[in-house]
Write a protein that holds these residues in place. Structure first.
Motif, PDB file in Angstrom:
ATOM      1  N   VAL A  27      95.255  50.236 126.209  1.00  0.00           N
ATOM      2  CA  VAL A  27      94.536  51.484 125.966  1.00  0.00           C
ATOM      3  C   VAL A  27      95.440  52.481 125.243  1.00  0.00           C
ATOM      4  O   VAL A  27      95.026  53.139 124.305  1.00  0.00           O
ATOM      5  CB  VAL A  27      93.995  52.063 127.288  1.00  0.00           C
ATOM      6  N   THR A  28      96.693  52.583 125.662  1.00  0.00           N
ATOM      7  CA  THR A  28      97.631  53.498 125.021  1.00  0.00           C
ATOM      8  C   THR A  28      97.851  53.119 123.565  1.00  0.00           C
ATOM      9  O   THR A  28      97.834  53.954 122.680  1.00  0.00           O
ATOM     10  CB  THR A  28      98.973  53.522 125.778  1.00  0.00           C
ATOM     11  N   ALA A  29      98.030  51.824 123.307  1.00  0.00           N
ATOM     12  CA  ALA A  29      98.227  51.373 121.929  1.00  0.00           C
ATOM     13  C   ALA A  29      96.979  51.637 121.108  1.00  0.00           C
ATOM     14  O   ALA A  29      97.049  52.028 119.951  1.00  0.00           O
ATOM     15  CB  ALA A  29      98.566  49.888 121.915  1.00  0.00           C
ATOM     16  N   GLU A  30      95.800  51.472 121.710  1.00  0.00           N
ATOM     17  CA  GLU A  30      94.549  51.704 121.001  1.00  0.00           C
ATOM     18  C   GLU A  30      94.393  53.189 120.649  1.00  0.00           C
ATOM     19  O   GLU A  30      93.971  53.533 119.566  1.00  0.00           O
ATOM     20  CB  GLU A  30      93.400  51.243 121.899  1.00  0.00           C
ATOM     21  N   ASP A  31      94.755  54.079 121.596  1.00  0.00           N
ATOM     22  CA  ASP A  31      94.659  55.522 121.353  1.00  0.00           C
ATOM     23  C   ASP A  31      95.479  55.930 120.134  1.00  0.00           C
ATOM     24  O   ASP A  31      95.089  56.779 119.365  1.00  0.00           O
ATOM     25  CB  ASP A  31      95.142  56.300 122.566  1.00  0.00           C
ATOM     26  N   GLY A  33      95.972  54.369 117.531  1.00  0.00           N
ATOM     27  CA  GLY A  33      95.392  53.873 116.288  1.00  0.00           C
ATOM     28  C   GLY A  33      94.383  54.811 115.663  1.00  0.00           C
ATOM     29  O   GLY A  33      94.095  54.722 114.482  1.00  0.00           O
ATOM     30  N   TYR A  34      93.826  55.746 116.417  1.00  0.00           N
ATOM     31  CA  TYR A  34      92.809  56.620 115.842  1.00  0.00           C
ATOM     32  C   TYR A  34      93.090  58.112 116.010  1.00  0.00           C
ATOM     33  O   TYR A  34      92.279  58.935 115.604  1.00  0.00           O
ATOM     34  CB  TYR A  34      91.419  56.277 116.401  1.00  0.00           C
ATOM     35  N   VAL A  35      94.213  58.459 116.551  1.00  0.00           N
ATOM     36  CA  VAL A  35      94.576  59.862 116.744  1.00  0.00           C
ATOM     37  C   VAL A  35      95.935  60.110 116.111  1.00  0.00           C
ATOM     38  O   VAL A  35      96.845  59.309 116.248  1.00  0.00           O
ATOM     39  CB  VAL A  35      94.648  60.214 118.248  1.00  0.00           C
ATOM     40  N   ARG A  36      96.040  61.232 115.415  1.00  0.00           N
ATOM     41  CA  ARG A  36      97.345  61.616 114.883  1.00  0.00           C
ATOM     42  C   ARG A  36      97.417  63.130 114.800  1.00  0.00           C
ATOM     43  O   ARG A  36      96.412  63.811 114.681  1.00  0.00           O
ATOM     44  CB  ARG A  36      97.597  60.988 113.514  1.00  0.00           C
ATOM     45  N   SER A  37      98.606  63.656 114.861  1.00  0.00           N
ATOM     46  CA  SER A  37      98.819  65.092 114.732  1.00  0.00           C
ATOM     47  C   SER A  37      98.944  65.440 113.262  1.00  0.00           C
ATOM     48  O   SER A  37      99.507  64.673 112.475  1.00  0.00           O
ATOM     49  CB  SER A  37     100.099  65.504 115.462  1.00  0.00           C
ATOM     50  N   LEU A  38      98.420  66.598 112.910  1.00  0.00           N
ATOM     51  CA  LEU A  38      98.498  67.064 111.526  1.00  0.00           C
ATOM     52  C   LEU A  38      99.159  68.431 111.474  1.00  0.00           C
ATOM     53  O   LEU A  38      98.978  69.247 112.374  1.00  0.00           O
ATOM     54  CB  LEU A  38      97.110  67.194 110.913  1.00  0.00           C
ATOM     55  N   ASP A  39      99.849  68.679 110.419  1.00  0.00           N
ATOM     56  CA  ASP A  39     100.381  70.003 110.148  1.00  0.00           C
ATOM     57  C   ASP A  39      99.227  70.850 109.606  1.00  0.00           C
ATOM     58  O   ASP A  39      98.565  70.445 108.643  1.00  0.00           O
ATOM     59  CB  ASP A  39     101.499  69.895 109.108  1.00  0.00           C
ATOM     60  N   PRO A  40      98.931  72.003 110.207  1.00  0.00           N
ATOM     61  CA  PRO A  40      97.818  72.837 109.723  1.00  0.00           C
ATOM     62  C   PRO A  40      97.912  73.185 108.235  1.00  0.00           C
ATOM     63  O   PRO A  40      96.898  73.405 107.576  1.00  0.00           O
ATOM     64  CB  PRO A  40      97.910  74.099 110.587  1.00  0.00           C
ATOM     65  N   LYS A  41      99.116  73.196 107.678  1.00  0.00           N
ATOM     66  CA  LYS A  41      99.273  73.523 106.258  1.00  0.00           C
ATOM     67  C   LYS A  41      98.654  72.458 105.355  1.00  0.00           C
ATOM     68  O   LYS A  41      98.241  72.754 104.246  1.00  0.00           O
ATOM     69  CB  LYS A  41     100.753  73.716 105.920  1.00  0.00           C
ATOM     70  N   VAL A  42      98.583  71.209 105.846  1.00  0.00           N
ATOM     71  CA  VAL A  42      97.966  70.127 105.073  1.00  0.00           C
ATOM     72  C   VAL A  42      96.494  70.443 104.798  1.00  0.00           C
ATOM     73  O   VAL A  42      95.970  70.173 103.728  1.00  0.00           O
ATOM     74  CB  VAL A  42      98.101  68.772 105.820  1.00  0.00           C
TER      75      VAL A  42
END
Length: 194
Positions: A27-31, A33-42
């Motif tokens: 489950v942790t490895a799966e999470d 795969g579809y979530v990432r943090s972004l820099d608001p400036k992007v």
């Protein structure tokens, strides 16, 4: 005898523990795969601004070309029209007159949501068609106690120039025709967006 029973009982618990640990890892490895943090400036979310709007919402239920249509009628025994649902595609104008300049459409529905008072659940997108806001929208969802002089509805989001929008709308009934049930409502919006 007791020494042979203990390893036999312990082995199912060890297997269960290992299986549950393995599923947690999956489950942790799966999470990841579809979530990432972004820099608001992007996303160009550098400076939040406050925009204020003033316009009129025309809800037309009468005539041969209504902008709001009945989807679910209210039961005949309800004094508050509890259960009524109406879908709308109402014009938004600069002034109180329909000819004062169209700036967009309010698209959504309202439903009578109270058994004791005339209170509407309002869900709508304010889809702008004029000027630099053409193609952008603001989403409003909230409670509208229609007999209050001033009502406040929350802005819950938006699109285009109003991504990540929040804020509120103060609304006042400008006119309401008892015979036709047509209404003109004044909107004052304060919207925070990037």
């Amino acid at each position: 005898m007791a020494s042979t029973v203990l390893p036999i009982l312990a082995s199912p618990f060890i297997i269960l523990y290992l299986l549950s640990s393995f599923s947690t890892i999956l489950v942790t490895a799966e999470d990841q795969g579809y979530v990432r943090s972004l820099d608001p400036k992007v996303l160009k979310l550098e400076k939040q601004q406050l925009t204020q709007f003033h316009f009129y919402w025309h809800d037309i239920v009468s005539g041969s070309n209504p902008t709001a249509v009945l989807v679910v009628p209210a039961p005949s025994n309800s004094s508050t029209a509890f259960g009524l649902v109406r879908m709308f595609d109402d014009p938004l104008t600069v002034g109180t007159n329909m000819s004062s300049g169209l700036i967009g459409r309010a698209q959504g529905f309202y439903a009578s949501a109270s058994q004791k008072d005339l209170e509407l659940l309002m869900v709508m997108n304010l889809a702008f068609t004029d000027g630099k806001y053409n193609g952008s929208s603001i989403t409003i969802q909230g409670r509208n106690p229609v007999f209050n002089k001033v009502r406040e509805l929350p802005v819950v989001g938006g699109s285009g120039l109003f991504r990540f929008a929040s804020g509120y709308a103060e609304i006042r009934t400008y006119t309401f025709d008892l015979d036709s049930r047509d209404a003109v409502v004044e909107y004052n919006l304060s919207v925070l967006h990037y």
